[in-house]
Design an enzyme around this catalytic site. Structure first.
Site, PDB file in Angstrom:
ATOM      1  CD  GLU B 455      57.766   6.727  77.302  1.00 19.87           C
ATOM      2  OE1 GLU B 455      58.006   5.515  77.235  1.00 19.87           O
ATOM      3  OE2 GLU B 455      58.199   7.463  78.201  1.00 19.87           O
TER       4      GLU B 455
HETATM    5  C1  FAD Z   1      51.582  -2.675  74.697  1.00 20.15           C
HETATM    6  C2  FAD Z   1      52.017  -1.919  75.913  1.00 20.15           C
HETATM    7  C3  FAD Z   1      53.362  -1.731  76.149  1.00 20.15           C
HETATM    8  C4  FAD Z   1      53.784  -1.072  77.305  1.00 20.15           C
HETATM    9  N1  FAD Z   1      55.136  -0.952  77.560  1.00 20.15           N
HETATM   10  C5  FAD Z   1      55.532  -0.475  78.777  1.00 20.15           C
HETATM   11  C6  FAD Z   1      56.903  -0.504  79.166  1.00 20.15           C
HETATM   12  O1  FAD Z   1      57.763  -0.929  78.400  1.00 20.15           O
HETATM   13  N2  FAD Z   1      57.232  -0.084  80.400  1.00 20.15           N
HETATM   14  C7  FAD Z   1      56.306   0.391  81.269  1.00 20.15           C
HETATM   15  O2  FAD Z   1      56.673   0.746  82.371  1.00 20.15           O
HETATM   16  N3  FAD Z   1      54.996   0.449  80.946  1.00 20.15           N
HETATM   17  C8  FAD Z   1      54.595   0.017  79.712  1.00 20.15           C
HETATM   18  N4  FAD Z   1      53.261   0.040  79.378  1.00 20.15           N
HETATM   19  C9  FAD Z   1      52.307   0.590  80.324  1.00 20.15           C
HETATM   20  C10 FAD Z   1      51.744   1.938  79.891  1.00 20.15           C
HETATM   21  O3  FAD Z   1      52.706   2.937  80.009  1.00 20.15           O
HETATM   22  C11 FAD Z   1      50.499   2.184  80.708  1.00 20.15           C
HETATM   23  O4  FAD Z   1      49.499   1.353  80.200  1.00 20.15           O
HETATM   24  C12 FAD Z   1      50.067   3.617  80.718  1.00 20.15           C
HETATM   25  O5  FAD Z   1      50.961   4.384  81.434  1.00 20.15           O
HETATM   26  C13 FAD Z   1      48.662   3.790  81.331  1.00 20.15           C
HETATM   27  O6  FAD Z   1      48.544   3.134  82.534  1.00 20.15           O
HETATM   28  P1  FAD Z   1      47.353   2.110  82.794  1.00 20.15           P
HETATM   29  O7  FAD Z   1      47.286   1.192  81.654  1.00 20.15           O
HETATM   30  O8  FAD Z   1      47.528   1.528  84.136  1.00 20.15           O
HETATM   31  O9  FAD Z   1      46.072   2.982  82.738  1.00 20.15           O
HETATM   32  P2  FAD Z   1      45.460   3.841  83.932  1.00 20.15           P
HETATM   33  O10 FAD Z   1      46.548   4.589  84.607  1.00 20.15           O
HETATM   34  O11 FAD Z   1      44.607   2.973  84.748  1.00 20.15           O
HETATM   35  O12 FAD Z   1      44.591   4.857  83.133  1.00 20.15           O
HETATM   36  C14 FAD Z   1      43.283   4.584  82.636  1.00 20.15           C
HETATM   37  C15 FAD Z   1      42.697   5.854  82.078  1.00 20.15           C
HETATM   38  O13 FAD Z   1      42.581   6.843  83.111  1.00 20.15           O
HETATM   39  C16 FAD Z   1      43.273   8.012  82.789  1.00 20.15           C
HETATM   40  N5  FAD Z   1      43.904   8.518  83.989  1.00 20.15           N
HETATM   41  C17 FAD Z   1      44.675   7.835  84.864  1.00 20.15           C
HETATM   42  N6  FAD Z   1      45.081   8.637  85.845  1.00 20.15           N
HETATM   43  C18 FAD Z   1      44.586   9.849  85.602  1.00 20.15           C
HETATM   44  C19 FAD Z   1      44.659  11.101  86.258  1.00 20.15           C
HETATM   45  N7  FAD Z   1      45.382  11.265  87.342  1.00 20.15           N
HETATM   46  N8  FAD Z   1      43.995  12.141  85.723  1.00 20.15           N
HETATM   47  C20 FAD Z   1      43.266  11.973  84.603  1.00 20.15           C
HETATM   48  N9  FAD Z   1      43.159  10.824  83.956  1.00 20.15           N
HETATM   49  C21 FAD Z   1      43.811   9.774  84.426  1.00 20.15           C
HETATM   50  C22 FAD Z   1      44.281   7.608  81.725  1.00 20.15           C
HETATM   51  O14 FAD Z   1      44.629   8.680  80.888  1.00 20.15           O
HETATM   52  C23 FAD Z   1      43.551   6.493  80.995  1.00 20.15           C
HETATM   53  O15 FAD Z   1      42.713   7.023  80.013  1.00 20.15           O
HETATM   54  C24 FAD Z   1      52.826  -0.586  78.203  1.00 20.15           C
HETATM   55  C25 FAD Z   1      51.477  -0.769  77.943  1.00 20.15           C
HETATM   56  C26 FAD Z   1      51.065  -1.452  76.840  1.00 20.15           C
HETATM   57  C27 FAD Z   1      49.599  -1.671  76.642  1.00 20.15           C
END
Ligand code: FAD
Lengths: 275, 618
Positions: B455
């Site tokens: 979220e």
């Molecule tokens: C158990 C689980 C349930 C989930 N359920 C859903 C769901 O129902 N629907 C859905 O759509 N998604 C869902 N997600 C996805 C979740 O919302 C994402 O994992 C989250 O948004 C982070 O994206 P990412 O994992 O790709 O991490 P990344 O975007 O790759 O981020 C990695 C790190 O980099 C940081 N970062 C990334 N971009 C920036 C930036 N521009 N500036 C500074 N820091 C940055 C982040 O804060 C994080 O610490 C779920 C994830 C999990 C693990």
């Protein structure tokens, strides 16, 4: 079948706020969280099961009237019973301090004379004072047959009930003709303990007391709840039992380690006096 | 042989504390019994909480550990949820707890948000993974209710609110997590007016399950020819199984589950890879119809408030359960003797709650948990006040809406971060037992870690706070917030018990104001990268100030009530606990705000200055 179920609220034993004894040795109930007496909840559940067919828990065959002696703020306990399915409620305005089992039984008799139920169904006792008297007293005042500690009930139309009572070494089966007074025990809410004349053979309820759905909680406030005065029902009611003082049980003393079996036996004899 | 997992409930909640917040601190009574809460009175609120609590402990609480142990399975292309979930789903919707704040038009009870979030706390606390499915469903239905065409609302909302169908939110893709704008899932208009959807989503909670008759996916996709980035995204309604106009279930809609994740926690919640249109046969419709193309992000944003609050409440729920379990254990476990008898090897063993360090951890957990709860209720109370206002009171509407916007990132981030820390402290309180599966706290700890990630990660929340929310309405919202605290400080700094702590609050909220100015200066003097470097810190500072304020306000009320009770009365301990928790937080946590403000003024740049190659030589 029309069933009258008396209910009482008791201090919630699971809450950290425990009953206190005031400096003048009276019970102090301020700030307590209340809940319905569990045996009374079983009685309400039993009454509901006796007035439905099991498959549809919304359609009632007959009427369930819950009745309570207590102050205005205790009405939420009655509402909770209405939310689980009881049809209407009566509150006899009274303070706990003015009541004992006998006053309650006399009051119930007066209500029964007005309401003319087929059955008065009660919890066997309340978990606060544990007196276990009201069912027996009210049966006596009414001159009705009674069955206490019911573990199973099967109804035969509106004429009679088959009541199973758990006794040492088995179950005692009674047939009581209605109108009657029945008090219930713990096991009455097991899945197959209660069968109305309309319940299919073998029907099993979920174990325990049913939940009130949110919408039923909301609808409960629209169900009738009338207030009566204790003095109108039992003019000049006075308690037969006076509570002179209350004291909390002594706190458990710390345990000790004994050095030998002999010492243990000796202490059990001399100090604990259990041998 | 490993020990069997027992189907027993471990969840507990403190209903006295909940009713204190609702009726004593936030005076919910003033909003009840009149529009839009005319059906609600104090009795209904209390009865709902009590009955929901009983329901949660008896129906879903006992499934928590077993669902964690078995997890979800992907069998024959479909997700099999843990044993007992299907039955619990049916019972959940029969009981009606998800409908508590749903508009009566859709069969709900229209309750205030403050009650809704406590019900959510109870459900999530009793079984986090199970409650995810209905939580996402509720959120998806709210999107359709807010932005759907009249036909879409009529068709989808009721069955989603009553649990016949479930819902999901599908944003994340393999290369598009935080960077939602990189979404590649495509939508193409067909000759018959429908849209064909094609693409892969990952990490979709409840992406498949065996609980509901159908699943309505809300899928962010890019219409052919739409601009790149977030501006070109449209939100599509994509059912798992197609439904005829009269609601009858028809053929599958070419949505398949590629895999489910193996995770650290919330193992009962299926986290799915979903493939849309592998066979070119997946169709959907834009939320709001074809006139609402490219508005997907705007729609999502409006709804994100609700979802983010709920994640904060998940944190609250699990943190609170962890605290109350640790408390129970601490009263029971005997180890060591009182430090007063340290020379006497034969001194009696005492329950660990008598040790100062255990007491410190317990009070720390209590203060944080009750602080997050007060924070969440504060936010929702603004929402409820907003709903109670008639049209025309523009100034008050702007005030309450502004406070809601400002507090959302705090509830989401602080609630989720602190939850994990509380769980960690709970394990520490138990000692070795807490690390085993004989007790629930290790699961709470694993379950709670995700809250700071999904979220919008907590850094994204912090950036939302510092780059959007602080300057919203020309900074007026933040100024009102600071103003509310200044007023409290002015009124209470001479308080006989709390005065010194109220003065610390005064100093901390001034430091917070100074830190906000510092952020602004960085923005305007070309030192923009200092802002994200300090964003999480600033969010923490603001949350700590808010929590201290709300705890002290609660303590002020408790102090008044206490004066009227003699020590033997049962509520005496409750109220004095409120005071001790507030004092603890103000004395042990709040001073950190001034420290952090000082750090910001010192402008440490080391994380920016260090070269990538200098982090490590591997
Ligand atoms: C158990 C689980 C349930 C989930 N359920 C859903 C769901 O129902 N629907 C859905 O759509 N998604 C869902 N997600 C996805 C979740 O919302 C994402 O994992 C989250 O948004 C982070 O994206 P990412 O994992 O790709 O991490 P990344 O975007 O790759 O981020 C990695 C790190 O980099 C940081 N970062 C990334 N971009 C920036 C930036 N521009 N500036 C500074 N820091 C940055 C982040 O804060 C994080 O610490 C779920 C994830 C999990 C693990």
């Amino acid at each position: 079948m029309k069933i009258l179920v008396p209910i009482k609220r008791v201090a919630d034993p699971d809450n950290a706020n425990k009953l206190k004894i005031s400096s003048d040795a009276k019970v102090d109930t301020t700030g307590l969280e209340w809940k319905p007496n569990p045996f009374d909840e079983y009685a309400v559940e039993t009454a509901l099961r006796l007035t439905e067919n099991g498959a549809n828990t919304k359609a009632r065959v007959g009427e369930v009237v819950v009745v309570m002696f207590g102050p205005k703020e205790a009405e939420s306990t009655l509402r909770a019973a209405l939310a689980t399915g009881a049809d209407r409620a009566i509150r006899i305005d009274a303070n706990d301090a003015d009541l004992d089992g006998d006053v309650v039984a006399q009051g119930l008799k007066a209500i029964v004379d007005k309401e003319k139920p087929d059955l008065v169904l009660l919890g066997k006792q309340t978990v606060d004072s544990d007196s276990n008297q009201v069912a027996q007293l009210v049966a006596e005042y009414l001159g009705w047959p009674q069955a206490t500690f019911a573990a199973t009930i099967r109804s035969e139309g509106d004429k009679a009930l088959h009541v199973g009572r758990e006794v040492d070494g088995g179950t005692l089966h009674l047939k009581v003709t209605l109108p009657a007074v029945v008090s219930v025990d713990l096991r009455i809410v097991a899945p197959k303990s209660v069968r109305s004349a309309h319940t299919a053979e073998g029907h099993a309820y979920p174990d325990g007391v049913r939940f009130a759905a949110l919408m039923a909680i909301m609808a409960a406030k629209k169900k009738p709840l009338v207030e009566e005065k204790l003095s109108d029902l039992v003019p000049g009611a006075t308690r037969k039992i006076e509570y002179t003082s209350f004291a909390l049980p002594p706190a458990r003393a710390a345990g000790i380690k004994v050095k030998s079996v002999q010492e243990l036996v000796q202490k059990l004899k001399a100090e604990a006096k259990v041998l | 042989m490993s020990k069997p997992i027992q189907a027993i409930n471990r969840y507990k909640a403190d209903l006295r504390e909940m009713s204190f917040l609702l009726f004593e601190q936030f005076r919910l009574g003033e909003l009840l019994g009149r529009g839009p809460f005319e059906n609600w009175g104090e009795d209904e609120v209390r009865a709902s909480l009590a009955e929901c609590y009983r329901w949660a402990r008896e129906v879903i609480g006992p499934l928590t550990a077993s669902a964690d142990a078995t997890g979800c399975k992907l069998e024959a292309g479909g997700v099999k949820t843990p044993q007992g979930f299907k039955d619990a789903w049916t019972k959940l919707y029969e009981a009606g707890w998800k409908g508590i704040a749903v508009h009566p038009e859709y069969g709900g009870a229209g309750a205030p948000h403050v009650l809704q979030i406590l019900v959510e706390e109870i459900l999530s606390g009793a079984n986090t993974a199970f409650t995810m499915y209905s939580g996402l469903t509720h959120g998806a239905a709210e999107v359709i209710e807010a932005f759907g065409t009249p036909e879409q609302k009529k068709f989808y909302c009721q069955p989603m609110y009553n649990g016949k169908w479930a819902g999901t939110m599908c944003l994340t893709e393999p290369h598009a997590g935080t960077d939602v704008g990189s979404n590649r899932t495509s939508a193409k208009k067909n000759a018959d007016g429908t849209w064909s959807i094609q693409g892969t989503k990952i990490f979709i909670s409840g992406g498949d399950q065996d609980l509901s008759e159908n699943i309505i996916h809300l899928v962010l996709a890019r219409v052919e020819g739409a601009p790149p980035g977030t501006k070109g995204l449209t939100l599509f309604i994509v059912p798992k199984t197609r439904v005829s106009a009269d609601g009858a279930i028809q053929e599958p809609n070419d949505v398949s589950v590629g895999a489910i994740e193996h995770k650290m926690g919330i193992n009962g919640s299926a986290t799915c890879v979903l493939n849309y249109g592998e066979n070119g046969k997946c169709i959907g419709e834009p939320v709001g119809g074809d006139s609402k193309l490219n508005q997907g992000m705007a729609q999502m944003f409006r709804m994100m408030n609700g979802a983010r609050i709920m994640v904060g409440v998940q944190g609250l729920a699990v943190g609170s359960a962890a605290f109350l379990n640790a408390l129970e254990y601490a009263k029971d476990r005997k180890q060591g003797s009182s430090i007063a008898n340290f020379k006497d090897a034969t001194a009696p063993r005492v329950p660990i709650i008598e040790h100062a360090d255990i007491r410190r951890m317990l009070l720390d957990m209590k203060a944080r948990v009750e602080g997050i709860r007060a924070l969440a209720i504060k936010l929702c109370h603004h929402q409820d006040s907003l709903r109670s206002l008639g049209a025309g009171d523009d100034q008050k509407i702007a005030y309450h809406q502004g406070q809601v916007d400002l507090l959302v990132p705090l509830v989401k981030s602080y609630g989720s971060d602190q939850a994990f820390r509380v769980c960690e402290l709970a394990i520490q309180t138990y000692g070795g037992a807490g690390y085993t599966r004989d007790y629930p706290v290790e699961q709470y700890c694993r379950d709670s870690k995700i809250f700071s990630i999904y979220e919008g990660t907590n850094h994204i929340q912090a950036m939302d706070l510092v780059s959007r929310k602080l300057s919203q309405a020309g900074g007026a919202n933040f100024q009102s917030f600071i103003g509310d605290i200044s007023k409290f400080v002015a009124e209470n700094s001479a308080h006989p018990v709390l005065g010194a702590s109220v003065k610390s609050l005064g100093s901390a909220h001034e430091a917070l104001g100074g830190a906000a100015m510092k952020l602004l200066t960085w923005f305007h003097t070309g030192q923009v990268s200092m802002v994200p470097l300090n964003a999480n810190r600033f969010l923490d500072m603001m949350a700590e100030v808010t929590v201290a304020w709300l705890l002290l306000d609660g303590a002020r009320i408790a102090h008044e009530k206490l004066a009227k009770l003699d020590a033997a009365q049962p509520d005496h301990a409750f109220y004095s606990g409120k005071i001790q928790a507030a004092l603890y937080y103000a004395r042990n946590v709040l001073p950190g705000v001034d420290d952090k403000a000082r750090l910001m003024l010192e402008e440490d740049r080391s994380p920016l200055d260090i070269e990538d190659a200098a982090f490590a030589t591997v």
